[in-house]
Design a protein around this motif. Structure first.
Motif, PDB file in Angstrom:
ATOM      1  N   ASP A   4     -31.631  -6.084 -37.207  1.00  0.00           N
ATOM      2  CA  ASP A   4     -32.333  -4.990 -37.877  1.00  0.00           C
ATOM      3  C   ASP A   4     -31.612  -3.686 -37.560  1.00  0.00           C
ATOM      4  OD1 ASP A   4     -34.033  -3.178 -38.983  1.00  0.00           O
ATOM      5  OD2 ASP A   4     -35.807  -3.751 -37.823  1.00  0.00           O
ATOM      6  N   LEU A   5     -30.911  -3.165 -38.565  1.00  0.00           N
ATOM      7  CA  LEU A   5     -30.173  -1.917 -38.400  1.00  0.00           C
ATOM      8  C   LEU A   5     -30.926  -0.731 -38.980  1.00  0.00           C
ATOM      9  CD1 LEU A   5     -26.629  -3.283 -39.345  1.00  0.00           C
ATOM     10  CD2 LEU A   5     -27.519  -2.832 -37.043  1.00  0.00           C
ATOM     11  N   GLY A   6     -32.209  -0.934 -39.249  1.00  0.00           N
ATOM     12  CA  GLY A   6     -33.035   0.154 -39.756  1.00  0.00           C
ATOM     13  C   GLY A   6     -33.137   0.220 -41.262  1.00  0.00           C
ATOM     14  N   PHE A   7     -32.572  -0.783 -41.965  1.00  0.00           N
ATOM     15  CA  PHE A   7     -32.644  -0.794 -43.416  1.00  0.00           C
ATOM     16  C   PHE A   7     -34.010  -1.326 -43.859  1.00  0.00           C
ATOM     17  CE2 PHE A   7     -27.960  -1.527 -42.775  1.00  0.00           C
ATOM     18  CZ  PHE A   7     -27.618  -0.216 -43.042  1.00  0.00           C
ATOM     19  N   ALA A  12     -37.383  -9.862 -41.279  1.00  0.00           N
ATOM     20  CA  ALA A  12     -37.615 -10.143 -39.866  1.00  0.00           C
ATOM     21  C   ALA A  12     -37.793 -11.631 -39.594  1.00  0.00           C
ATOM     22  CB  ALA A  12     -38.845  -9.366 -39.375  1.00  0.00           C
ATOM     23  N   GLU A  13     -38.347 -12.362 -40.555  1.00  0.00           N
ATOM     24  CA  GLU A  13     -38.573 -13.799 -40.371  1.00  0.00           C
ATOM     25  C   GLU A  13     -37.353 -14.631 -40.771  1.00  0.00           C
ATOM     26  OE1 GLU A  13     -41.271 -14.854 -38.895  1.00  0.00           O
ATOM     27  OE2 GLU A  13     -42.021 -12.787 -38.787  1.00  0.00           O
ATOM     28  N   LEU A  14     -36.336 -13.979 -41.325  1.00  0.00           N
ATOM     29  CA  LEU A  14     -35.124 -14.670 -41.772  1.00  0.00           C
ATOM     30  C   LEU A  14     -35.453 -15.805 -42.742  1.00  0.00           C
ATOM     31  CD1 LEU A  14     -33.116 -14.824 -38.414  1.00  0.00           C
ATOM     32  CD2 LEU A  14     -32.963 -13.126 -40.229  1.00  0.00           C
ATOM     33  N   LYS A  35     -32.919  -5.759 -32.812  1.00  0.00           N
ATOM     34  CA  LYS A  35     -32.740  -4.427 -33.371  1.00  0.00           C
ATOM     35  C   LYS A  35     -31.546  -3.753 -32.717  1.00  0.00           C
ATOM     36  CE  LYS A  35     -37.321  -2.973 -34.956  1.00  0.00           C
ATOM     37  NZ  LYS A  35     -38.359  -1.918 -34.842  1.00  0.00           N
ATOM     38  N   ARG A  36     -30.797  -3.039 -33.541  1.00  0.00           N
ATOM     39  CA  ARG A  36     -29.683  -2.235 -33.036  1.00  0.00           C
ATOM     40  C   ARG A  36     -29.568  -0.981 -33.894  1.00  0.00           C
ATOM     41  NH1 ARG A  36     -25.806  -4.201 -29.518  1.00  0.00           N
ATOM     42  NH2 ARG A  36     -24.442  -2.547 -30.250  1.00  0.00           N
TER      43      ARG A  36
END
Length: 381
Positions: A4-7, A12-14, A35-36
């Motif tokens: 999760d790069l903030g987009f 989230a569940e892929l 998250k990064r």
């Protein structure tokens, strides 16, 4: 593996990555998300998370690791060394599915071109074990050409040949389009997110047998049929035929190489008089899917083509989610477009869809009025 790069569209569940993996014939055994603020330059996820993924892969017996984002060649190479197993990204996974599903000569050429372009950037990780070749006859001990350079040249030659063959296919399609234009045929292209039910709707409208299944990218090859639209009065006194084309589905982060390679196929949408934009109404993420389809349409030059939205699969909606009216208006990028709620599976809404098509086609190209008979001239007896 997802980062999760903030987009806003992060899954989230892929779920979609899992569906892609299953479509490619894989069996997902574990899913990891983190998250990064920005990707790690070397490992995309950082060393600590990479160690965690490696331990989980060993624990679950995984044989390959998939990333939901695109990896650079260096990141992919570093991850494979760190994990000691194959690592692939979303782009390669989609290419693999396209390679499995392409059936026509044109589709196979398009996938091959995209695959070659992708591999041309990955040679550095495929041939790291090879040394320089020795020189040819008459050369004493001098270094020859690197194997990686030989392979890069072979791939470049293959790309050139494949592109030339696709140019011929593009000319053939252009000729077919000119023939339709000379016949003044109204062209409709079905577009939409993958697995929205496009091929099922196509089959229901034209009684075709195009392959349709509840899976991502069930069909890649464009199919065109004639669709007869009865006059609005339904009296059987007249009607007209239009051409209806079923095109490849779109998906989030569709690789640019595929968009470029499928330009000949996607040109059907750009040259259409009307786009039948099919939406999976039962998918909770359908607003994001609509936005993604619009993005790709703009990229291929079809952003200004009029649209009729079909909110499909209403048979999968809960009773309280059922629409009050099967026909209304829906705003797309600031423009009010007609919308029809339907179920390609049960047939609900298909009569309303046909009536909307009749209305739109008649407004765009009204039938030519019959010529008035020439006045009678008196004859002398």
């Amino acid at each position: 593996m997802g980062v999760d790069l903030g987009f806003p569209h992060f899954d989230a569940e892929l779920e979609e990555l899992g569906q892609l993996a299953q479509t490619a014939g894989m069996d997902p055994v574990a899913r990891v998300a983190c998250k990064r603020k920005a990707p790690d330059a070397a490992l995309f996820v950082g060393k600590g998370k990479a160690d965690e993924i490696k331990a989980l892969a060993e624990e679950t017996g995984a044989s390959e690791i998939l990333f939901d984002q695109s990896l650079s060649p260096a990141q992919q190479r570093n991850l494979e060394k760190h994990m000691d197993m194959p690592v692939n990204d979303r782009t390669m996974l989609i290419l693999e599915i396209f390679a499995q599903r392409a059936r026509s000569h044109e589709g196979k050429l398009q996938v091959e071109l995209a695959r070659l372009r992708y591999l041309s950037t990955r040679l550095v990780r495929r041939w790291s074990h090879l040394e320089r070749q020795t020189g040819g006859a008459g050369v004493r001990g001098g270094p020859g050409e690197k194997q990686i350079e030989l392979d890069r040249r072979m791939i470049d030659d293959s790309i050139k040949r494949t592109r030339e063959r696709l140019v011929k296919v593009k000319r053939q399609r252009a000729t077919q389009r000119r023939q339709r234009e000379r016949r003044d045929t109204f062209a409709i292209s079905i577009v939409g997110y993958t697995n929205a039910g496009k091929s099922t709707l196509f089959n229901a409208l034209v009684k075709a047998r195009a392959y349709a299944a509840d899976q991502l990218f069930a069909t890649l090859d464009t199919t065109t049929r004639q669709l007869f639209l009865q006059d609005a009065d339904g009296a059987g006194t007249g009607g007209r035929s239009v051409s209806l084309s079923d095109t490849v589905g779109f998906i989030r982060d569709l690789p640019h190489g595929l968009i470029d390679a499928f330009q000949a196929t996607l040109q059907e949408a750009a040259d259409a008089d009307l786009l039948l934009h099919v939406v999976d109404a039962s998918n909770p993420h359908h607003p994001e899917q609509i936005d993604e389809v619009q993005r790709v349409l703009h990229e291929i030059g079809a952003g200004d083509v009029p649209q009729l939205l079909v909110f499909n699969k209403i048979d999968a909606l809960a009773p309280e989610q059922q629409p009050r009216n099967l026909v209304d208006r829906f705003e797309v990028e600031g423009t009010q477009s007609p919308r029809v709620f339907a179920s390609s599976k049960s047939g609900t809404g298909l009569p309303e869809l046909r009536r909307e098509l009749v209305r739109i086609v008649a407004a765009a190209r009204p039938p030519a009025e019959p010529a008035e008979p020439a006045p009678l001239t008196p004859t002398s007896s």
